[in-house]
Each structure stands twice: as C-alpha cells, then as structure tokens.
Design a protein around this motif. Structure first.
Motif, PDB file in Angstrom:
ATOM      1  N   ASP A 261      15.147 -11.587  62.500  1.00 50.27           N
ATOM      2  CA  ASP A 261      15.546 -10.764  61.350  1.00 50.27           C
ATOM      3  C   ASP A 261      16.427  -9.601  61.803  1.00 50.27           C
ATOM      4  N   LYS A 262      16.075  -9.001  62.952  1.00 49.21           N
ATOM      5  CA  LYS A 262      16.867  -7.883  63.472  1.00 49.21           C
ATOM      6  C   LYS A 262      18.255  -8.365  63.904  1.00 49.21           C
ATOM      7  N   SER A 263      18.310  -9.532  64.531  1.00 45.19           N
ATOM      8  CA  SER A 263      19.597 -10.105  64.931  1.00 45.19           C
ATOM      9  C   SER A 263      20.466 -10.367  63.707  1.00 45.19           C
ATOM     10  N   LEU A 264      19.849 -10.881  62.648  1.00 47.38           N
ATOM     11  CA  LEU A 264      20.568 -11.133  61.387  1.00 47.38           C
ATOM     12  C   LEU A 264      21.094  -9.823  60.799  1.00 47.38           C
ATOM     13  N   GLU A 265      20.280  -8.788  60.866  1.00 47.35           N
ATOM     14  CA  GLU A 265      20.681  -7.478  60.350  1.00 47.35           C
ATOM     15  C   GLU A 265      21.893  -6.934  61.111  1.00 47.35           C
ATOM     16  N   LEU A 266      21.913  -7.148  62.431  1.00 50.29           N
ATOM     17  CA  LEU A 266      22.986  -6.608  63.265  1.00 50.29           C
ATOM     18  C   LEU A 266      24.278  -7.406  63.157  1.00 50.29           C
ATOM     19  N   ASP A 267      24.160  -8.718  63.183  1.00 53.40           N
ATOM     20  CA  ASP A 267      25.355  -9.577  63.261  1.00 53.40           C
ATOM     21  C   ASP A 267      25.738 -10.225  61.931  1.00 53.40           C
ATOM     22  N   GLY A 268      24.829 -10.190  60.971  1.00 54.38           N
ATOM     23  CA  GLY A 268      25.109 -10.861  59.705  1.00 54.38           C
ATOM     24  C   GLY A 268      24.824 -12.352  59.802  1.00 54.38           C
ATOM     25  N   PRO A 269      25.045 -13.071  58.707  1.00 52.74           N
ATOM     26  CA  PRO A 269      24.708 -14.507  58.657  1.00 52.74           C
ATOM     27  C   PRO A 269      25.515 -15.328  59.653  1.00 52.74           C
ATOM     28  N   SER A 270      24.847 -16.324  60.220  1.00 55.44           N
ATOM     29  CA  SER A 270      25.510 -17.313  61.075  1.00 55.44           C
ATOM     30  C   SER A 270      24.671 -18.584  61.022  1.00 55.44           C
ATOM     31  N   PRO A 271      25.273 -19.736  61.289  1.00 52.34           N
ATOM     32  CA  PRO A 271      24.472 -20.972  61.275  1.00 52.34           C
ATOM     33  C   PRO A 271      23.356 -20.936  62.304  1.00 52.34           C
ATOM     34  N   GLU A 272      23.611 -20.263  63.430  1.00 53.18           N
ATOM     35  CA  GLU A 272      22.619 -20.216  64.498  1.00 53.18           C
ATOM     36  C   GLU A 272      21.389 -19.420  64.075  1.00 53.18           C
ATOM     37  N   ILE A 273      21.603 -18.201  63.558  1.00 52.58           N
ATOM     38  CA  ILE A 273      20.458 -17.346  63.235  1.00 52.58           C
ATOM     39  C   ILE A 273      19.661 -17.912  62.070  1.00 52.58           C
ATOM     40  N   TYR A 274      20.339 -18.499  61.092  1.00 55.52           N
ATOM     41  CA  TYR A 274      19.611 -19.131  59.986  1.00 55.52           C
ATOM     42  C   TYR A 274      18.794 -20.322  60.492  1.00 55.52           C
ATOM     43  N   SER A 275      19.347 -21.050  61.448  1.00 57.23           N
ATOM     44  CA  SER A 275      18.623 -22.193  62.004  1.00 57.23           C
ATOM     45  C   SER A 275      17.383 -21.737  62.768  1.00 57.23           C
ATOM     46  N   TYR A 276      17.516 -20.630  63.520  1.00 56.14           N
ATOM     47  CA  TYR A 276      16.351 -20.093  64.227  1.00 56.14           C
ATOM     48  C   TYR A 276      15.264 -19.658  63.242  1.00 56.14           C
ATOM     49  N   LEU A 277      15.669 -19.010  62.157  1.00 53.52           N
ATOM     50  CA  LEU A 277      14.684 -18.596  61.153  1.00 53.52           C
ATOM     51  C   LEU A 277      14.034 -19.813  60.510  1.00 53.52           C
ATOM     52  N   GLY A 278      14.824 -20.854  60.292  1.00 51.44           N
ATOM     53  CA  GLY A 278      14.260 -22.100  59.780  1.00 51.44           C
ATOM     54  C   GLY A 278      13.214 -22.659  60.724  1.00 51.44           C
ATOM     55  N   GLU A 279      13.485 -22.570  62.029  1.00 55.80           N
ATOM     56  CA  GLU A 279      12.542 -23.071  63.029  1.00 55.80           C
ATOM     57  C   GLU A 279      11.236 -22.275  63.018  1.00 55.80           C
ATOM     58  N   VAL A 280      11.356 -20.949  62.911  1.00 59.51           N
ATOM     59  CA  VAL A 280      10.157 -20.102  62.893  1.00 59.51           C
ATOM     60  C   VAL A 280       9.274 -20.441  61.695  1.00 59.51           C
ATOM     61  N   TYR A 281       9.898 -20.546  60.526  1.00 58.70           N
ATOM     62  CA  TYR A 281       9.110 -20.858  59.325  1.00 58.70           C
ATOM     63  C   TYR A 281       8.524 -22.265  59.395  1.00 58.70           C
ATOM     64  N   TYR A 282       9.205 -23.156  60.093  1.00 57.69           N
ATOM     65  CA  TYR A 282       8.636 -24.503  60.305  1.00 57.69           C
ATOM     66  C   TYR A 282       7.334 -24.395  61.085  1.00 57.69           C
ATOM     67  N   TYR A 283       7.351 -23.612  62.158  1.00 60.48           N
ATOM     68  CA  TYR A 283       6.131 -23.458  62.962  1.00 60.48           C
ATOM     69  C   TYR A 283       5.041 -22.696  62.200  1.00 60.48           C
ATOM     70  N   LEU A 284       5.457 -21.826  61.281  1.00 63.41           N
ATOM     71  CA  LEU A 284       4.486 -21.118  60.438  1.00 63.41           C
ATOM     72  C   LEU A 284       3.990 -21.993  59.283  1.00 63.41           C
ATOM     73  N   GLU A 285       4.515 -23.227  59.230  1.00 54.55           N
ATOM     74  CA  GLU A 285       4.152 -24.227  58.214  1.00 54.55           C
ATOM     75  C   GLU A 285       4.530 -23.782  56.801  1.00 54.55           C
ATOM     76  N   ASP A 286       5.517 -22.898  56.720  1.00 57.85           N
ATOM     77  CA  ASP A 286       6.089 -22.519  55.418  1.00 57.85           C
ATOM     78  C   ASP A 286       7.350 -23.364  55.242  1.00 57.85           C
ATOM     79  N   TYR A 287       7.150 -24.615  54.863  1.00 54.72           N
ATOM     80  CA  TYR A 287       8.244 -25.581  54.902  1.00 54.72           C
ATOM     81  C   TYR A 287       9.328 -25.298  53.861  1.00 54.72           C
ATOM     82  N   SER A 288       8.957 -24.768  52.711  1.00 56.81           N
ATOM     83  CA  SER A 288       9.970 -24.504  51.682  1.00 56.81           C
ATOM     84  C   SER A 288      10.938 -23.407  52.151  1.00 56.81           C
ATOM     85  N   THR A 289      10.391 -22.352  52.785  1.00 56.93           N
ATOM     86  CA  THR A 289      11.266 -21.295  53.309  1.00 56.93           C
ATOM     87  C   THR A 289      12.093 -21.815  54.482  1.00 56.93           C
ATOM     88  N   SER A 290      11.461 -22.630  55.320  1.00 56.46           N
ATOM     89  CA  SER A 290      12.179 -23.231  56.445  1.00 56.46           C
ATOM     90  C   SER A 290      13.361 -24.055  55.940  1.00 56.46           C
TER      91      SER A 290
END
Length: 470
Positions: A261-290
């Motif tokens: 989230d901090k990286s996103l705040e600093l650099d803005g949206p990118s395919p990489e950072i959104y993909s990392y956030l998707g991965e985190v929510y996958y592991y948190l089993e929040d599949y809709s957010t992922s």
C-alpha cells in the motif's frame, strides 16, 4: 515548480504543433537546432517514434553536423529496433564529437544488442580513458560480459562500478544476479557489508543486501535490511515493494499488504503493484478483492502474465475451474515455457475432464522440469484415476531415475504396485521408501483410507520401526 514544468511542456507542445502545421502545408521554414531537439525529444517521450524520425530527418537536412540530433536519430532507430541504422548515426556523431563519452556508451549498447560483445567491450574501454563517469562505463562493460554469459568478468566490472559509486543501484543489483549464478552469493554478504561499513547511509547497499538475503531465503534478515533502507529514505518505493515480498515469504500477509500500500502511495498505480496486492489478498483468502486487484493490473497492462495466473488461482480456490482455465491459458499464451503456468493449466484441464489436453501439458512440463516431484505425482494420478495403472507406474519409475532420493515417489509407487497386484515388488519399494524417510509413510494412509488392511505392508513398516528407530 509543477506549474513551471507544465508551462514548459505546453510551450514545447505548441512548438510541435507549429512544426506539424508547416510540414502539412509544405511550407519553407527553418528552426534552430535546439528547437528541433525539443521537438524530437517530445516525440520520443510520447513514443511517437515514426513521426519523430521524420522530424529528425528534417532537422538533419538543416543541421547536418549536429551530433546531438544524430544521437536522437540513433535513439529513435533503437526504439524501432533498426540497430544497424542506429549504429550508422552514432558513428557519424562520434566522428563529429570524438570526446563525447555518451556516444561511446550508446555505441557499446547497440553492439551488445547486435551480439558483437568483443567490439562493445573495446569501445567501452576506450571510453574509460576519457570518461568523467567511470562508474557508469564500468557498469556498461559489466553488462557486455553479463549478456555474453561471462558472469565472473561481469562481476569484476560491476564491483569496479560500485567501488567508484556505492550508490550505483543497477551495478549493485546486477552484481547480486551474477554472484547468484556463479554460486558466490553467500560469500558476497561480507562484500556488501564492507560497503555499508564505509557508508552506513547508503540505502542502495542496504536494499541490495536485502535482495541477497531473499535469494538465500533468509527472509527475516531481508526484512531488517529493507527496513534500514527505508529508514534512510522513507520514499524508497522499491524497498517497500521488496519488503512486502519478504513478508509474503514469512506469511505475514497484513504487514505485506501495508508495505505494498505504501509503495502504491509513493509510485501510483502499476501492473506490478496491483498484482502484488492481488497476491496478498489471495493468501488472506479474500478472493473477491484479490480478483479486483488482478483485474486492475491487467487493465494497465494486458500482457501482465502474473495477474492472469493469479486470477486463475483465485478461481480454482472458488472451484470455478472452467473460468480458471480461461485465465491460465492467457498466462500460458504469453509465456508458454513457465512451469507453474503449464502445471496449473494441466491440473485445471484434468479437473474438468479434458484428459487429452491435461496429458499433453503434463508431458511438456516434465520435459522442461523432469526433477519436479509434485509434477510427476500429479501426472501419474491422471492415469491412475483413469485405470491405466501401468502408465502411472511408468511415470513414477521414470521420476525415481531423475530424483532417486525422493521418498514420496517411492511411497506413491507402493500404492500403484499394490493396486496392480504386484505385492512382492511393492514390499521391496516400501523398504526403500522407509530407509529414505520413515516419517513420510503417513502419506500411505492419506492416499488409501483402508491401508491398515494391508497386513503385509503394515508388518514391514512396524518391523522397520522396531529394528531401526529404537
């Protein structure tokens, strides 16, 4: 400051529009070479390379001896992948300005692209004699060796670059890559610590030390190193990103999310950072957010394969196998040699009953990675479930040839041989499995619920336990 930048950009765009109008109306005109450089740079910055090429050709027709315009022409040719033309422009620029080290570097880079490594190194070594930025030239020489797969020589020049400039981020990163390939990664920790002792406030040195710890799977130490880098530079977005990755490895998913989230705040949206956030929510089993984050990633870059793969994994977790196949295929189409993509697509095809496709994919995966235990286990299961036990046995036996010390393969073979009625052979294989890893015999009970009824095999297990584990 932002207003001044915006005003300058508007003035340059106005100049570009004036230039285009005169070209369109076939008017006679003349611009100073500096104006042309601004116009051409605008086209390059906006990735309008073909129009930029027309502009620089007009400019050169009026300023034939401008080395700066020739360099711009070369940069456009590189972007258009016309490397021989780029080299021609650079050599002309060099003849006009033989002491410009940037021309040397660009010639070296083009020769690396053209796989003329020895010539690239010769050119770059000449540049070292006149360069005011010897760290960068040493780095470029290292890149030439690295591209030619001479990683030891590459390491020498990357080290020279770092000794001249401890904050040369690319040299620090590429050195770690070369040391990993040459098997010297662990020894390099002291090398990086030496530089940190000289300059403890080098965020780049701390950052790359963290990357080495990640490669060595020492994630706690990696976290400490990335946090030092962030303490020095609170806006070091790459450190936040890599810190997030390290936290994923430590299964500290909420901390990982905070870093991303901090990286996103600093650099803005990118395919990489959104993909990392998707991965985190996958592991948190929040599949809709992922899924939402993975889709945002793809919206920015429709070829971002990791996000297609992540979407597929989310959908398999939701038992939506047909939809998962759609996304696994997208990832596979972009990178059809990625073993994870092949295995995931193969298993998904198996789950929906597409056995022919599944078998083809598993076969391809085994050719790429014959020593993948889980791959052989999963592949053999297709034949076992479809009743072709002999083929399942054959796959496992071939895997044992590749990985003779993997007990899980022997235990699976025990099950297949037992079902094939080959009891004597299954007992022999069981003895081998037990000697490799006794504790793993529990998989027999997981795989065959009524395994306790196999009295001969149970007797072998108990006998081995009594004789060898006292």
């Amino acid at each position: 400051m932002a207003k001044e930048y915006k005003k300058r950009q508007e003035e340059i765009h106005k100049l570009v529009l004036d230039f285009e109008m005169k070209i369109k109306n076939d008017l006679d005109f003349y611009y100073d070479s500096e104006f042309y450089e601004k116009i051409v740079k605008w086209y390059i910055d906006n990735h309008k390379f073909k129009v930029g090429l027309k502009a620089v050709e007009v400019a050169l027709s009026q300023h034939r001896f401008s080395s700066d315009l020739l360099i711009q022409r070369a940069n456009i040719m590189i972007a258009l992948q016309k490397f021989s033309d780029a080299l021609f422009s650079l050599e002309r620029a060099h003849s006009l300005n033989p002491t410009d080290e940037n021309i040397f570097i660009l010639i070296g880079q083009v020769k690396i692209i053209l796989a003329d490594y020895s010539d690239a190194i010769k050119i770059l070594k000449k540049a070292l004699r006149i360069s005011q930025n010897k760290d960068e030239v040493n780095y470029q020489i290292g890149l030439a060796y690295q591209t030619n797969k001479d990683f030891k020589m590459a390491s020498i020049y990357f080290k020279k670059a770092i000794e001249l400039n401890i904050n040369h981020e690319n040299a620090l990163y590429d050195l770690a890559h070369c040391l990993e390939i040459t098997g010297e990664l662990e020894n390099s920790i002291q090398y990086y610590k030496k530089f940190i002792d000289k300059d403890p406030y080098s965020e780049y040195a701390w950052f790359n030390l963290g990357n080495i710890y990640v490669k060595l799977k020492e994630y706690e130490k990696a976290v400490d190193s990335f946090e030092f880098a962030i303490a020095i530079d609170e806006e070091y977005s790459s450190a936040y990103t890599n810190l997030g990755e390290a936290y994923i490895k430590l299964k500290k998913f909420n901390l990982s999310k905070k870093s991303f989230d901090k990286s996103l705040e600093l650099d803005g949206p990118s395919p990489e950072i959104y993909s990392y956030l998707g991965e985190v929510y996958y592991y948190l089993e929040d599949y809709s957010t992922s899924i939402n984050y993975y889709q945002r990633s793809i919206k920015i870059d429709q070829f971002y394969k990791k996000s297609y793969y992540g979407l597929g994994k989310c959908l398999t977790s939701l038992d939506k196998w047909f939809e998962a196949i759609h996304y696994f295929k997208k990832a596979y189409k972009i990178d059809n040699d990625n073993i994870d993509y092949i295995k995931s697509l193969a298993y998904a095809e198996f789950k929906v009953g597409n056995l022919v496709s599944s078998i083809d994919l598993y076969s391809k995966a085994l050719k790429i990675n014959p020593d993948d235990t889980n791959l052989s286990l999963d592949f053999s299961l297709i034949y076992y479930d479809s009743g072709d036990i002999e083929r399942a046995i054959s796959i496992i036996k071939n895997a044992i040839k590749e990985i003779p010390d993997e007990s899980l393969l022997y235990y699976r073979l025990v099950i297949y041989l037992m079902d094939a009625g080959k009891y004597k052979e299954s007992i022999n294989v069981l003895e081998s499995a037990l000697s490799l890893n006794f504790d793993n015999h529990e998989v027999l009970f997981d795989f065959v619920p009524n395994f306790e009824s196999q009295s001969a095999l149970i007797r072998v297990i108990n006998q081995y336990k009594n004789n060898n584990l006292k």
